[in-house]
Design a protein around this motif. Structure first.
Motif: not given
Length: 342
Positions: A193-207
């Motif tokens: 829960g502490s991870v920022h949305d922007s980092r989650v997106f950056k590391e995702s397959s969607l990006a």
């Protein structure tokens, strides 16, 4: 005298093991009652059983195993209530431990179907999706909306501090993206829960899909994401009418993902009230619920898909940019001036 004592003992003795009720609970309920209790109608429940019945079918009757239907019903009842296993077991006339095993088994099998039910639309479907999004607020080229949602969990055994979210409780930060019909096309359920949305997106397959130009179009996000050529976020301080109109259209279109979260959590309240499990199991439960959400839309058993005008919306003629830090800003300014200046 001895025979009489033996007879009395046999009459008073409590059996060591009671046989579980094998009746079909669905036979005693109406379709509305079934939908209210299990969040699906009987036809869809049997379809779910057909998808996963083989791995959870026991070859023998040793230890009185639950049949596949009761296992699926126990899991669906848990997703639909988030209740304790004991209460779910009482409603189905099975033991607490049997419910726990059923929830874990069904959750594992449903989450394994994520590649089938949670997938980004093909290039052939992009045109239809752009049209549906455009009809919401006139925002062009949108193929999905992205956001993160917090799923409360119990205190983890390891790395406790990492799971404390910005609201002060233990949670997962789950990223999801949806199309205009509230179908989730991407789900990333693995980050604390502490991870920022922007980092989650950056590391995702969607990006990665959009960074490599495997798909064309635009993603809409809130101000928590970084502006990119394919990811549009609102102006923080709009300076003219076009930028204000841009922000309004983006918000009216991006609300789709918020509505999708609401539909998901109302359908499966276990995600709303919290999961009393460790992070690994919680991630599997989230993915399983998203699989069921998309499966319900596919079978029209969750939301009614409204009819859509078949008018085709052409792609935006994006400006020629050389890349770099200002690439996203150039695309955003071009869209604002071209579509929202009036």
């Amino acid at each position: 005298m001895a025979a009489r004592r033996i007879l009395l003992w046999n009459m008073m003795r409590v059996p060591r093991r009671t046989v579980r009720d094998r009746s079909n609970p669905l036979e005693l309920l109406s379709e509305d009652d079934i939908f209210q209790r299990y969040r699906f109608r009987s036809a869809t429940i049997f379809f779910i059983c057909s998808l996963i019945s083989d791995p959870i079918t026991h070859q023998t009757q040793r230890s009185c195993p639950l049949p596949p239907l009761l296992q699926v019903l126990a899991a669906l009842r848990f997703y639909a209530t988030g209740s304790f296993y004991q209460l779910i077991g009482d409603s189905l006339c099975v033991s607490k431990s049997a419910v726990g095993r059923a929830v874990r088994a069904v959750t594992s099998l449903l989450s394994a179907l994520s590649a089938r039910f949670i997938k980004f639309p093909s290039q052939n479907d992009i045109s239809s999706i752009r049209t549906k999004f455009y009809q919401l607020a006139g925002f062009p080229n949108v193929v999905c909306c992205v956001d993160g949602t917090l799923i409360r969990i119990r205190c983890p055994v390891q790395n406790e501090a990492e799971f404390v979210c910005r609201k002060g409780y233990y949670a997962l930060n789950v990223q999801m993206a949806c199309d205009a019909t509230y179908r989730f096309v991407n789900c990333v359920a693995k980050w604390p829960g502490s991870v920022h949305d922007s980092r989650v997106f950056k590391e995702s397959s969607l990006a990665r899909i959009f960074e490599t130009n495997a798909r064309t179009g635009l993603i809409l996000g809130d101000s928590g994401y970084a502006l990119k050529r394919y990811l549009m976020v609102p102006y923080l301080t709009p300076s003219n009418r076009a930028e204000e109109n841009f922000n309004n259209a983006l918000c009216r279109t991006r609300v789709t993902i918020e509505q999708a979260f609401g539909i998901l959590k109302r359908r499966f309240p276990c995600l709303q009230i919290g999961l009393r499990v460790q992070p690994e199991q919680a991630c599997s439960i989230v993915v399983a619920c998203v699989v069921l959400h998309n499966l319900g839309i596919e079978r029209q058993d969750i939301v009614d898909i409204p009819p859509v005008n078949r008018q085709i919306v052409d792609e935006v003629a994006l400006p020629a940019v050389n890349g770099g830090r200002n690439e996203g800003k150039a695309v955003r300014d071009h869209i604002a001036q071209t579509f929202f200046a009036n």
